[in-house]
Design a protein around this motif. Structure first.
Motif: not given
Length: 225
Positions: A62-63, A95, A66
């Motif tokens: 999900n990150k 992030r 980032g």
């Protein structure tokens, strides 16, 4: 140590037959395709593997956008030149996962990849052209010169990138112990040499690559790799 045909037959019986077993084997890319992968993608794969180790893979996934932004798309030259101040700032960057040691490994592995590029033309060429008959040597290289690339982190990274590879998971190790190759999980050069010799013999007999042998070994025991 049994002939690999017997082990493969055992795995096929567990998984529903030869066709079903074949469908479970990992995808392996040819060397030419591996060589064409930019070194920034190798650094990205190394970083993903390091951050996933001991942590939620879903959170890392999900990150990940980032991570790509924070680490400048993993361009090795840019990351190798990160200052201590930049690394410190990343430990406060929401992030990414803010683990200082793992963040520092990105700079260290960027430098490692640049060194490989100077020695081999590109890091990708080193990984692609390293002989399967000495895959244990490639793992030793990752552990010695890379950062946090020991254990199964290095092999998983290579497998993720499509490089033919074995991974000494619990089930693969159990199969190797069952076959008399080793008597406990390998931890030193002597044990790794025995593992490599077994894979080389089975590859010569079966025509399979390292990844296929690794997966078949795992599937010949109760739990899959």
């Amino acid at each position: 140590m049994r002939r690999f045909a017997e082990i493969e037959k055992q795995a096929a019986a567990r998984k529903g037959g030869p066709k079903a077993l074949k469908a479970l084997l990992p995808e392996v890319k040819p060397a030419a395709e591996l060589r064409s992968i930019p070194d920034d993608r190798w650094l990205a794969a190394m970083t993903r593997g390091i951050f996933q180790s001991g942590f939620s893979w879903k959170v890392i996934e999900n990150k990940w956008p980032g991570f790509e932004a924070a680490f400048h798309r993993f361009e090795p030259g840019r990351n190798a030149l990160m200052s201590d101040e930049e690394l410190d700032a990343l430990t406060r960057d929401a992030r990414i996962v803010r683990n200082a040691q793992k963040i520092a490994s990105v700079r260290e592995n960027a430098g490692f990849l640049l060194d490989l590029a100077r020695e081999h033309g590109s890091a990708a060429a080193c990984f692609a052209d390293w002989p399967n008959q000495d895959f244990a040597g490639l793992l030793a290289l990752l552990k010695k010169r890379g950062s946090r690339m020991g254990g199964n982190t290095g092999p998983y990274m290579l497998r993720t990138m499509g490089r033919d590879s074995y991974i000494l998971t619990r089930d693969v190790t159990a199969a190797l112990i069952r076959e008399g190759v080793i008597d406990k999980p390998p931890g030193g050069a002597k044990a790794m040499a025995a593992v490599q010799a077994a894979f080389n013999a089975w590859a010569a007999e079966s025509g399979h690559g390292l990844a296929a042998i690794s997966r078949i070994l795992a599937l010949s025991v109760d739990d899959p790799e």
